[in-house]
Motif scaffolding. Sequence first.
Motif, PDB file in Angstrom:
ATOM      1  N   SER A  94     -16.415  -5.229 -23.706  1.00 26.98           N
ATOM      2  CA  SER A  94     -15.016  -4.568 -23.365  1.00 26.98           C
ATOM      3  C   SER A  94     -15.273  -3.440 -22.800  1.00 26.98           C
ATOM      4  O   SER A  94     -14.245  -2.884 -21.978  1.00 26.98           O
ATOM      5  CB  SER A  94     -14.122  -4.609 -24.555  1.00 26.98           C
ATOM      6  OG  SER A  94     -14.764  -3.467 -25.231  1.00 26.98           O
ATOM      7  N   SER A 135      -4.416  -2.995 -18.484  1.00 23.96           N
ATOM      8  CA  SER A 135      -5.857  -2.178 -18.545  1.00 23.96           C
ATOM      9  C   SER A 135      -6.489  -2.990 -19.928  1.00 23.96           C
ATOM     10  O   SER A 135      -5.808  -3.471 -20.772  1.00 23.96           O
ATOM     11  CB  SER A 135      -5.846  -0.974 -18.491  1.00 23.96           C
ATOM     12  OG  SER A 135      -4.817  -0.514 -19.545  1.00 23.96           O
ATOM     13  N   ASN A 136      -7.668  -2.569 -20.218  1.00 17.79           N
ATOM     14  CA  ASN A 136      -8.177  -3.046 -21.367  1.00 17.79           C
ATOM     15  C   ASN A 136      -7.328  -2.438 -22.648  1.00 17.79           C
ATOM     16  O   ASN A 136      -7.355  -1.049 -22.657  1.00 17.79           O
ATOM     17  CB  ASN A 136      -9.674  -2.465 -21.356  1.00 17.79           C
ATOM     18  CG  ASN A 136     -10.531  -2.803 -22.816  1.00 17.79           C
ATOM     19  OD1 ASN A 136     -10.041  -3.348 -23.666  1.00 17.79           O
ATOM     20  ND2 ASN A 136     -11.778  -2.342 -22.964  1.00 17.79           N
ATOM     21  N   LYS A 142      -9.842   0.701 -25.953  1.00 19.12           N
ATOM     22  CA  LYS A 142     -10.531   1.785 -25.467  1.00 19.12           C
ATOM     23  C   LYS A 142     -11.824   2.319 -26.249  1.00 19.12           C
ATOM     24  O   LYS A 142     -12.859   2.942 -25.847  1.00 19.12           O
ATOM     25  CB  LYS A 142      -9.857   2.778 -24.789  1.00 19.12           C
ATOM     26  CG  LYS A 142      -8.907   2.431 -23.814  1.00 19.12           C
ATOM     27  CD  LYS A 142      -8.033   3.333 -22.797  1.00 19.12           C
ATOM     28  CE  LYS A 142      -7.457   3.071 -21.689  1.00 19.12           C
ATOM     29  NZ  LYS A 142      -6.335   1.776 -21.995  1.00 19.12           N
TER      30      LYS A 142
END
Lengths: 149, 162
Positions: free
Chosen positions: B32, B2-3, B6
């Motif tokens: 992003s 996952s990114n 955040k």
Amino acid sequence: MALIDLVVEKIVKIPLESQDKPDILRELVRILKDAGEIDDFDAVLQGVQDREDKQSTGLEQGIAVPHCKSAAVSSLKLAIGIAPQGIDFDSMDGQPTNLFFLLIASPGLSGPHVEALAEIAKLSRSKAVCKALVHAESAQEVVELLKGS
Amino acid sequence: MSNPIKRIMVYVDGTEQSVTAAQYAICLASFSGAELIAYYVINTRAVEDLLKARIFLKDEQVEYEHDMEADAERYLNYINELAVKKGVSVIKKRSRGSVHREIVDSIEADDVDLLVIGELSRIRSRRDEFFDETERAMRAVSCSVLIVKDEDRVWEMYESLV
């Protein structure tokens, strides 16, 4: 821009030639004018004088920090003048003043102005640095002392 | 995977460098999908120090704090405008106190993954008296830090963002 970035030879004068407070203020502002840092000499000088009229910026141990906000500048401006002989600048301790840090800021840059003044205040508490500055013989030496090179 | 980023925080202090940092942070948030916080600290600690040192008068303290509040509002609104133009949402945040301390605390409180700051002075004085609050924050925060350089390139990147 950090205060240290403003410390260049063209904004330093040793020795200051003036013998009294009004002339010292004029000579400090003249440093900025001659260095091409300001256009409106009279407006900047008036701002500095107005602040001095409220209370002298002559501190203790030979240091003065004349300052003001002025719409005549668009960024922070610093001039450093050294009077080894000492000048009566209505200082807090009544002693002659040797080191002058003139700081002018545009009205929209209060944060950087405050931080620059705080750096000068901190520098002024270092007796060793102040003593070395008063005994400096050239603008180049002052720049080297302040940049620690 | 996952990114990893955040939440991004960009520190804004009114300097051109910090505006460039904000433009970069807006691009980064757009690419992003990270949440973006624009943060301004009103440096009341320095003002109090100046009052103690008698460099400031009491009315100057009041005046400068008022001016810095207005600067905070203006610069955060400006960053918000830059972001809205590019379809990015910004959380505007400000606090009062010691700049580096407030940044460090806010990074922790807001669980920020990346701090974005403007270019620092290229001159590194060996004198402790010349300290840079943003540089102190950079050294003290717990998250990764991105220092934005090359104003022209960042401007092009920002302008090309759809």
